[in-house]
Design a protein around this motif. Structure first.
Motif, PDB file in Angstrom:
ATOM      1  N   LEU A  60       0.920   5.469  -0.101  1.00 46.86           N
ATOM      2  CA  LEU A  60       0.222   6.741   0.036  1.00 46.86           C
ATOM      3  C   LEU A  60       1.145   7.836  -0.476  1.00 46.86           C
ATOM      4  N   LEU A 114       0.856  -1.173   0.000  1.00 44.12           N
ATOM      5  CA  LEU A 114       0.000   0.000   0.000  1.00 44.12           C
ATOM      6  C   LEU A 114       0.893   1.224   0.000  1.00 44.12           C
ATOM      7  N   ILE A 131      -3.731   6.945  -3.404  1.00 49.65           N
ATOM      8  CA  ILE A 131      -3.532   5.667  -2.722  1.00 49.65           C
ATOM      9  C   ILE A 131      -3.372   4.578  -3.778  1.00 49.65           C
TER      10      ILE A 131
END
Length: 295
Positions: free
Chosen positions: A74, A72, A111
């Protein structure tokens, strides 16, 4: 009768014949591994022919492992981008203290969620979901990559109208897109080991493109031939020569316009060229790309 062997005091074995009670604990939910998170700041400064300096790109990206092998990321783009006007310093945004408060504006963020080895209808696939400009209601893109034994690598990209492709000079999708890319290196290498090839097809607009590349030593050539859904043809050639850390390139289209680039150590000089105007030094620019590890 007692089950305790003779000669062993009962006090030494008290409770030893009881069966232990076991409890099943549910698996903990997936968590972000904050201690393994990696963060990097990247940016790009541009100086034009008049000496003006502008921050065209500035972002901070943090990546962590999630979902058993997935990741993930960001990416935040602060609202303040420093600029300097060489002719009118007062027009620069470096002098106003209030401008620096926009560094706290992180409403522009993306994201990215990636996961490999996902079974999709019996096919092993890599998935990547881009949620763009989340704080400002931006558009999204889903990319599915897999390998078809008979052909090679195949990717399907589903983009919403308005999605900005940051890897392609911020190209914006004019409409919802469903694009298929097929890597044909498997067949191109049979003709010549230095050849690469791929095809693109956009289902809705019926736009198609063939990409062919050739690299031999320090010289590389790329040719892109595209056909729009309306039947219009266009061509673009990229020539590149690399020597001792310096990359020199020429990009030219079928209308004989394009650009010359020279790159070294993160600096890139870009000069537009055309058939009628020749070398356009007035619109030349120098770009400096930088990056910094933060964690």
């Amino acid at each position: 009768t007692s089950d305790v062997p003779s000669g062993i005091p009962h006090s030494h074995v008290k409770g030893s014949l009881r069966r232990p009670v076991s409890f099943h604990r549910p698996s903990p939910p997936p968590q972000l591994k904050m201690h393994d998170m990696k963060a990097r700041a990247t940016g790009q400064l541009t100086i034009n022919s008049e000496g003006n300096v502008a921050t065209e790109k500035f972002s901070i990206a943090a990546t962590s492992d999630v979902l058993s092998g997935g990741s993930l990321t960001l990416t935040v783009r602060p609202g303040f981008k420093p600029s300097l006007n060489a002719k009118d310093v007062q027009a620069s945004n470096l002098l106003g203290a209030g401008n620096y408060a926009d560094l706290a504006d992180v409403s522009d963020f993306d994201i990215n969620i990636a996961k490999g080895g996902v079974d999709v209808v019996g096919q092993n696939c890599d998935l990547q979901l881009d949620l763009q400009n989340v704080g400002k209601g931006g558009k999204n893109r889903l990319t599915i990559k897999t390998n078809v034994e008979q052909v090679g690598d195949v990717s399907v990209t589903l983009s919403q109208a308005g999605y900005t492709d940051r890897s392609k000079n911020d190209k914006v999708a004019k409409a919802n897109e469903a694009k298929v890319n097929v890597n044909l290196n498997k067949f191109a290498s049979e003709a010549n080991a230095d050849l690469t090839a791929s095809v693109d097809y956009e289902i809705a607009s019926q736009d198609a493109a063939v990409n062919v590349g050739y690299k031999n030593g320090d010289v590389s050539v790329k040719l892109k031939s595209a056909r729009s859904g309306a039947g219009d043809l266009s061509h673009k050639v990229n020539l590149n020569y690399a020597i001792e850390g310096v990359d020199a390139g020429l990009e030219i289209n079928d209308k004989l316009s394009g650009k010359i680039t020279v790159s070294k150590d993160g600096f890139t000089l870009e000069v537009p060229v055309s058939k009628d105007g020749g070398v356009d030094h007035k619109n030349a620019k120098l770009e400096k790309s930088w990056s910094m590890e933060l964690a």
